[in-house]
Design an enzyme around this catalytic site. Structure first.
Site, PDB file in Angstrom:
ATOM      1  CB  THR A   1      -0.951   0.033   1.218  1.00 40.31           C
ATOM      2  OG1 THR A   1      -0.167  -0.013   2.406  1.00 40.31           O
ATOM      3  CG2 THR A   1      -1.928  -1.125   1.174  1.00 40.31           C
ATOM      4  CG  ASP A   2       4.304   1.644   2.566  1.00 45.20           C
ATOM      5  OD1 ASP A   2       3.243   1.744   3.204  1.00 45.20           O
ATOM      6  OD2 ASP A   2       5.372   1.224   3.066  1.00 45.20           O
TER       7      ASP A   2
ATOM      8  CD  GLU B   1       1.436  33.414   0.105  1.00 50.62           C
ATOM      9  OE1 GLU B   1       2.020  34.022   1.018  1.00 50.62           O
ATOM     10  OE2 GLU B   1       0.838  32.345   0.291  1.00 50.62           O
TER      11      GLU B   1
HETATM   12  N1  GLU Z   1       5.706  -1.278   3.226  1.00 44.61           N
HETATM   13  C1  GLU Z   1       5.019  -2.409   2.657  1.00 44.61           C
HETATM   14  C2  GLU Z   1       4.515  -2.155   1.267  1.00 44.61           C
HETATM   15  O1  GLU Z   1       4.109  -1.070   0.899  1.00 44.61           O
HETATM   16  C3  GLU Z   1       3.914  -2.866   3.521  1.00 44.61           C
HETATM   17  C4  GLU Z   1       2.777  -1.885   3.603  1.00 44.61           C
HETATM   18  C5  GLU Z   1       1.540  -2.406   3.002  1.00 44.61           C
HETATM   19  O2  GLU Z   1       1.538  -3.176   2.064  1.00 44.61           O
HETATM   20  O3  GLU Z   1       0.491  -2.042   3.540  1.00 44.61           O
HETATM   21  O4  GLU Z   1       4.523  -3.077   0.515  1.00 44.61           O
END
Ligand code: GLU
Length: 328
Positions: free
Chosen positions: A93-94, A284
Protein backbone atom coordinates in the site's frame (compact mmCIF):
# COMPACT_ATOMS: atom_id res chain seq x y z
CA UNK A 1 -20.84 -13.31 -11.25
CA UNK A 2 -20.32 -15.11 -14.60
CA UNK A 3 -17.21 -17.25 -15.11
CA UNK A 4 -14.42 -15.05 -16.41
CA UNK A 5 -10.65 -15.30 -16.62
CA UNK A 6 -8.68 -12.72 -14.65
CA UNK A 7 -4.93 -12.25 -14.74
CA UNK A 8 -3.48 -11.75 -11.24
CA UNK A 9 -0.06 -10.12 -11.11
CA UNK A 10 1.62 -10.40 -7.71
CA UNK A 11 4.21 -7.98 -6.39
CA UNK A 12 4.14 -8.59 -2.62
CA UNK A 13 3.18 -6.11 0.09
CA UNK A 14 1.23 -6.64 3.29
CA UNK A 15 -1.51 -8.50 1.44
CA UNK A 16 1.16 -11.19 1.05
CA UNK A 17 2.63 -10.49 4.48
CA UNK A 18 3.05 -12.89 7.36
CA UNK A 19 3.45 -11.97 11.01
CA UNK A 20 5.53 -13.69 13.68
CA UNK A 21 2.45 -13.58 15.91
CA UNK A 22 -1.26 -13.10 15.13
CA UNK A 23 -1.42 -10.27 17.66
CA UNK A 24 2.05 -8.75 17.26
CA UNK A 25 2.86 -5.62 15.26
CA UNK A 26 5.89 -6.74 13.28
CA UNK A 27 5.64 -8.71 10.06
CA UNK A 28 7.39 -9.34 6.76
CA UNK A 29 5.75 -7.94 3.62
CA UNK A 30 5.64 -10.19 0.55
CA UNK A 31 6.33 -13.49 2.40
CA UNK A 32 3.37 -15.43 1.01
CA UNK A 33 3.55 -16.53 -2.61
CA UNK A 34 0.95 -15.48 -5.15
CA UNK A 35 0.18 -19.15 -5.84
CA UNK A 36 -0.82 -19.66 -2.19
CA UNK A 37 -3.00 -16.53 -2.22
CA UNK A 38 -4.74 -17.60 -5.41
CA UNK A 39 -5.20 -21.17 -4.11
CA UNK A 40 -6.88 -19.72 -1.00
CA UNK A 41 -9.28 -17.82 -3.24
CA UNK A 42 -9.87 -20.85 -5.50
CA UNK A 43 -11.00 -22.78 -2.41
CA UNK A 44 -13.90 -20.32 -2.11
CA UNK A 45 -15.34 -21.68 -5.37
CA UNK A 46 -15.98 -18.34 -7.09
CA UNK A 47 -17.12 -18.35 -10.68
CA UNK A 48 -13.87 -16.87 -11.94
CA UNK A 49 -10.67 -18.36 -13.21
CA UNK A 50 -7.58 -16.72 -11.80
CA UNK A 51 -4.34 -16.91 -13.76
CA UNK A 52 -1.50 -16.17 -11.34
CA UNK A 53 1.69 -14.54 -12.58
CA UNK A 54 4.24 -13.47 -9.96
CA UNK A 55 6.20 -10.33 -10.79
CA UNK A 56 7.95 -9.78 -7.46
CA UNK A 57 7.71 -10.53 -3.74
CA UNK A 58 8.70 -7.25 -2.21
CA UNK A 59 7.47 -4.44 -0.03
CA UNK A 60 6.30 -1.69 -2.36
CA UNK A 61 8.84 0.74 -0.90
CA UNK A 62 11.31 -1.15 -3.11
CA UNK A 63 9.22 -1.09 -6.28
CA UNK A 64 10.69 0.68 -9.27
CA UNK A 65 11.65 0.47 -12.90
CA UNK A 66 12.12 -3.35 -13.29
CA UNK A 67 8.78 -4.22 -11.65
CA UNK A 68 6.92 -1.34 -13.32
CA UNK A 69 8.24 -2.41 -16.74
CA UNK A 70 7.22 -6.02 -16.12
CA UNK A 71 3.73 -4.99 -14.95
CA UNK A 72 3.26 -2.71 -17.93
CA UNK A 73 4.33 -5.40 -20.41
CA UNK A 74 2.05 -8.04 -18.83
CA UNK A 75 -0.98 -5.74 -18.80
CA UNK A 76 -0.41 -4.47 -22.34
CA UNK A 77 -0.27 -8.11 -23.50
CA UNK A 78 -3.42 -8.98 -21.53
CA UNK A 79 -5.24 -6.07 -23.16
CA UNK A 80 -4.70 -7.80 -26.49
CA UNK A 81 -5.92 -11.18 -25.21
CA UNK A 82 -9.64 -11.68 -25.76
CA UNK A 83 -9.65 -14.49 -23.15
CA UNK A 84 -8.74 -12.11 -20.31
CA UNK A 85 -11.56 -9.99 -18.85
CA UNK A 86 -9.52 -8.00 -16.37
CA UNK A 87 -6.25 -7.65 -14.47
CA UNK A 88 -5.62 -7.58 -10.73
CA UNK A 89 -2.31 -6.42 -9.24
CA UNK A 90 -1.54 -7.32 -5.64
CA UNK A 91 0.68 -4.56 -4.30
CA UNK A 92 1.96 -3.02 -1.10
CA UNK A 93 0.00 0.00 0.00
CA UNK A 94 2.91 2.40 0.58
CA UNK A 95 3.44 3.21 -3.08
CA UNK A 96 0.15 1.99 -4.57
CA UNK A 97 -0.64 5.50 -5.77
CA UNK A 98 2.60 5.79 -7.75
CA UNK A 99 2.26 2.43 -9.53
CA UNK A 100 -1.46 2.98 -10.19
CA UNK A 101 -0.94 6.46 -11.65
CA UNK A 102 2.10 5.45 -13.72
CA UNK A 103 0.18 2.56 -15.31
CA UNK A 104 -2.95 4.66 -15.77
CA UNK A 105 -0.98 7.27 -17.73
CA UNK A 106 0.72 4.67 -19.95
CA UNK A 107 -2.08 2.18 -20.72
CA UNK A 108 -5.19 2.47 -22.83
CA UNK A 109 -8.42 2.46 -20.88
CA UNK A 110 -10.81 -0.40 -21.57
CA UNK A 111 -9.93 -3.58 -19.73
CA UNK A 112 -10.26 -3.06 -15.97
CA UNK A 113 -6.93 -2.97 -14.12
CA UNK A 114 -7.43 -3.23 -10.37
CA UNK A 115 -4.72 -2.79 -7.78
CA UNK A 116 -5.33 -4.24 -4.35
CA UNK A 117 -3.43 -4.39 -1.09
CA UNK A 118 -4.04 -4.88 2.58
CA UNK A 119 -3.26 -3.04 5.77
CA UNK A 120 -2.93 -6.17 7.91
CA UNK A 121 -0.81 -9.20 7.08
CA UNK A 122 -2.57 -12.31 5.82
CA UNK A 123 -2.28 -14.19 9.14
CA UNK A 124 -3.10 -11.28 11.49
CA UNK A 125 -6.30 -11.11 13.51
CA UNK A 126 -8.90 -9.29 11.40
CA UNK A 127 -6.77 -9.46 8.24
CA UNK A 128 -8.30 -7.44 5.40
CA UNK A 129 -6.39 -9.12 2.56
CA UNK A 130 -8.85 -11.84 1.49
CA UNK A 131 -11.77 -9.44 1.64
CA UNK A 132 -9.93 -6.83 -0.41
CA UNK A 133 -8.93 -9.50 -2.94
CA UNK A 134 -12.52 -10.73 -3.23
CA UNK A 135 -13.59 -7.12 -3.73
CA UNK A 136 -10.93 -6.68 -6.42
CA UNK A 137 -12.20 -9.79 -8.21
CA UNK A 138 -15.72 -8.43 -8.15
CA UNK A 139 -14.57 -5.12 -9.64
CA UNK A 140 -12.23 -6.62 -12.26
CA UNK A 141 -14.92 -9.01 -13.52
CA UNK A 142 -17.67 -6.38 -13.72
CA UNK A 143 -18.34 -5.15 -17.30
CA UNK A 144 -19.16 -1.72 -15.84
CA UNK A 145 -15.55 -1.46 -14.63
CA UNK A 146 -14.38 -1.05 -18.23
CA UNK A 147 -13.15 2.35 -19.44
CA UNK A 148 -12.12 3.51 -15.98
CA UNK A 149 -8.39 2.84 -16.41
CA UNK A 150 -6.44 1.72 -13.38
CA UNK A 151 -8.27 1.58 -10.06
CA UNK A 152 -7.29 0.87 -6.47
CA UNK A 153 -9.57 -1.27 -4.29
CA UNK A 154 -9.07 -0.91 -0.55
CA UNK A 155 -11.38 -1.06 2.46
CA UNK A 156 -14.59 -1.69 0.47
CA UNK A 157 -13.98 1.37 -1.71
CA UNK A 158 -12.80 1.83 -5.28
CA UNK A 159 -10.66 4.80 -6.28
CA UNK A 160 -9.47 6.03 -9.66
CA UNK A 161 -5.69 6.08 -10.07
CA UNK A 162 -5.55 9.84 -10.57
CA UNK A 163 -7.33 10.50 -7.26
CA UNK A 164 -6.06 7.88 -4.85
CA UNK A 165 -3.53 8.25 -2.07
CA UNK A 166 -2.60 6.54 1.17
CA UNK A 167 -3.74 8.89 3.92
CA UNK A 168 -3.22 6.85 7.11
CA UNK A 169 -0.36 4.64 8.24
CA UNK A 170 -2.29 1.75 9.75
CA UNK A 171 -6.08 2.14 9.56
CA UNK A 172 -8.01 -0.41 7.52
CA UNK A 173 -9.63 2.49 5.61
CA UNK A 174 -6.27 4.09 4.91
CA UNK A 175 -7.00 5.36 1.41
CA UNK A 176 -8.62 8.58 0.29
CA UNK A 177 -9.37 10.17 -3.05
CA UNK A 178 -8.91 13.75 -4.24
CA UNK A 179 -10.44 15.58 -6.06
CA UNK A 180 -12.90 12.73 -6.38
CA UNK A 181 -13.60 10.46 -3.45
CA UNK A 182 -14.43 6.79 -4.06
CA UNK A 183 -15.91 6.01 -7.47
CA UNK A 184 -17.63 2.87 -6.21
CA UNK A 185 -18.40 0.93 -3.08
CA UNK A 186 -17.67 -2.79 -3.17
CA UNK A 187 -18.12 -5.76 -0.86
CA UNK A 188 -17.72 -9.45 -1.66
CA UNK A 189 -21.47 -9.51 -2.42
CA UNK A 190 -22.18 -6.08 -3.97
CA UNK A 191 -20.77 -3.38 -6.23
CA UNK A 192 -22.26 0.10 -6.65
CA UNK A 193 -20.72 2.56 -9.10
CA UNK A 194 -21.27 6.22 -8.22
CA UNK A 195 -20.59 7.73 -11.65
CA UNK A 196 -20.24 6.77 -15.31
CA UNK A 197 -16.87 5.56 -16.61
CA UNK A 198 -14.47 8.50 -16.87
CA UNK A 199 -12.06 7.16 -19.53
CA UNK A 200 -14.41 6.02 -22.28
CA UNK A 201 -12.41 5.71 -25.51
CA UNK A 202 -9.30 7.24 -23.96
CA UNK A 203 -5.90 5.96 -24.97
CA UNK A 204 -2.64 6.17 -23.07
CA UNK A 205 -1.32 9.68 -22.46
CA UNK A 206 2.33 8.56 -22.69
CA UNK A 207 4.20 5.76 -24.43
CA UNK A 208 6.07 3.43 -22.11
CA UNK A 209 9.46 5.15 -21.71
CA UNK A 210 12.88 3.59 -22.25
CA UNK A 211 13.92 4.79 -18.81
CA UNK A 212 12.67 7.13 -16.10
CA UNK A 213 14.70 10.22 -15.20
CA UNK A 214 15.81 11.11 -11.70
CA UNK A 215 13.10 13.40 -10.30
CA UNK A 216 13.15 14.30 -6.61
CA UNK A 217 10.46 15.43 -4.20
CA UNK A 218 11.75 18.14 -1.88
CA UNK A 219 9.60 18.87 1.15
CA UNK A 220 9.63 22.52 2.22
CA UNK A 221 10.13 23.31 5.91
CA UNK A 222 10.16 26.53 7.86
CA UNK A 223 13.62 28.03 8.14
CA UNK A 224 15.21 25.87 5.46
CA UNK A 225 17.84 27.28 3.14
CA UNK A 226 18.66 26.79 -0.54
CA UNK A 227 21.29 24.08 -0.06
CA UNK A 228 18.93 21.09 -0.56
CA UNK A 229 17.96 22.51 -3.98
CA UNK A 230 21.62 22.99 -4.87
CA UNK A 231 22.35 19.44 -3.70
CA UNK A 232 19.63 18.02 -5.96
CA UNK A 233 21.04 19.88 -8.94
CA UNK A 234 24.50 18.67 -7.94
CA UNK A 235 23.46 15.01 -8.22
CA UNK A 236 21.97 15.58 -11.65
CA UNK A 237 18.24 15.72 -10.88
CA UNK A 238 16.33 16.19 -14.11
CA UNK A 239 13.23 17.58 -12.41
CA UNK A 240 12.12 18.74 -8.96
CA UNK A 241 8.72 18.51 -7.30
CA UNK A 242 8.47 20.76 -4.29
CA UNK A 243 6.08 19.50 -1.62
CA UNK A 244 5.47 23.01 -0.47
CA UNK A 245 3.70 24.58 2.47
CA UNK A 246 0.03 25.42 1.95
CA UNK A 247 -0.56 26.11 -1.73
CA UNK A 248 2.91 24.89 -2.69
CA UNK A 249 4.87 27.65 -0.99
CA UNK A 250 8.48 27.72 0.21
CA UNK A 251 10.90 30.23 1.78
CA UNK A 252 12.03 32.98 -0.60
CA UNK A 253 15.60 31.63 -0.82
CA UNK A 254 14.26 28.22 -1.82
CA UNK A 255 11.96 29.67 -4.49
CA UNK A 256 14.88 31.67 -5.86
CA UNK A 257 17.08 28.55 -6.00
CA UNK A 258 14.27 26.67 -7.75
CA UNK A 259 13.98 29.50 -10.28
CA UNK A 260 17.72 29.05 -10.92
CA UNK A 261 17.02 25.36 -11.52
CA UNK A 262 14.39 26.24 -14.12
CA UNK A 263 16.85 28.59 -15.82
CA UNK A 264 19.30 25.65 -15.91
CA UNK A 265 16.70 23.53 -17.75
CA UNK A 266 15.34 21.57 -14.76
CA UNK A 267 11.53 21.79 -14.62
CA UNK A 268 10.03 22.56 -11.22
CA UNK A 269 6.50 21.64 -10.17
CA UNK A 270 4.91 23.07 -7.05
CA UNK A 271 2.69 20.67 -5.08
CA UNK A 272 1.68 20.77 -1.43
CA UNK A 273 2.75 18.93 1.70
CA UNK A 274 -0.83 19.52 2.94
CA UNK A 275 -3.01 16.40 2.83
CA UNK A 276 -5.35 17.63 0.10
CA UNK A 277 -6.44 20.63 -1.96
CA UNK A 278 -5.56 22.39 -5.20
CA UNK A 279 -2.26 24.11 -5.92
CA UNK A 280 -3.06 26.80 -8.47
CA UNK A 281 -0.84 29.09 -10.50
CA UNK A 282 0.21 32.57 -9.39
CA UNK A 283 -1.75 32.63 -6.13
CA UNK A 284 1.05 33.63 -3.77
CA UNK A 285 4.02 32.42 -5.79
CA UNK A 286 4.58 34.16 -9.13
CA UNK A 287 4.82 31.10 -11.36
CA UNK A 288 4.86 33.20 -14.52
CA UNK A 289 7.97 35.08 -13.37
CA UNK A 290 9.77 32.11 -11.77
CA UNK A 291 8.98 29.52 -14.46
CA UNK A 292 7.25 26.96 -12.26
CA UNK A 293 4.28 24.70 -12.99
CA UNK A 294 1.53 24.19 -10.41
CA UNK A 295 0.54 20.59 -9.64
CA UNK A 296 -3.19 21.43 -9.40
CA UNK A 297 -4.97 18.43 -7.81
CA UNK A 298 -1.96 16.10 -7.77
CA UNK A 299 -0.08 15.51 -4.55
CA UNK A 300 3.73 15.23 -4.56
CA UNK A 301 3.96 11.48 -5.27
CA UNK A 302 1.68 11.61 -8.30
CA UNK A 303 3.20 14.91 -9.48
CA UNK A 304 6.60 13.19 -9.52
CA UNK A 305 5.23 10.33 -11.65
CA UNK A 306 3.75 12.74 -14.19
CA UNK A 307 6.90 14.86 -14.29
CA UNK A 308 9.06 11.75 -14.85
CA UNK A 309 6.91 10.75 -17.82
CA UNK A 310 6.95 14.29 -19.23
CA UNK A 311 10.73 14.54 -19.04
CA UNK A 312 11.09 11.02 -20.49
CA UNK A 313 8.98 12.25 -23.42
CA UNK A 314 11.23 15.29 -23.89
CA UNK A 315 8.70 17.76 -22.43
CA UNK A 316 10.40 20.21 -20.07
CA UNK A 317 9.07 23.61 -21.16
CA UNK A 318 7.13 25.19 -18.28
CA UNK A 319 4.06 25.92 -20.41
CA UNK A 320 3.85 22.37 -21.74
CA UNK A 321 4.46 20.93 -18.28
CA UNK A 322 1.68 23.13 -16.89
CA UNK A 323 -0.68 22.03 -19.66
CA UNK A 324 -0.08 18.40 -18.69
CA UNK A 325 -0.81 19.14 -15.04
CA UNK A 326 -3.95 20.99 -16.13
CA UNK A 327 -5.00 17.69 -17.72
CA UNK A 328 -4.20 18.61 -21.33
N1 GLU B 1 5.71 -1.28 3.23
C1 GLU B 1 5.02 -2.41 2.66
C2 GLU B 1 4.52 -2.15 1.27
O1 GLU B 1 4.11 -1.07 0.90
C3 GLU B 1 3.91 -2.87 3.52
C4 GLU B 1 2.78 -1.88 3.60
C5 GLU B 1 1.54 -2.41 3.00
O2 GLU B 1 1.54 -3.18 2.06
O3 GLU B 1 0.49 -2.04 3.54
O4 GLU B 1 4.52 -3.08 0.52
Amino acid sequence: MSAQRLLVLGTGGTIAGSASSATGQSYAAGDITLEVMVANIAALDLEVELVARPIAQIGSQDIGWPQWSALHAEIAAAQGDADIAGVIITHGTDTAEETAFLLDLTLDAGMPVVMVGAMRPADAVGSDGIRNLLNAIRVASDPRARDRGVMVVMGDTVFAASDVRKAATSNIDAFKGYPRGPIARVTPSSLDWFAPAHRIGSTKRFPWPEALPRVAILTAGAGMDAMPVQALLGIGCKGIVIAGMGQGNAPRVVLDALADAVRAGVPVVRSSRVDEGMVDRNVEVDDDALGFAAARALGPAKARVLLMLLIASGITDAGAVQAAFDGG
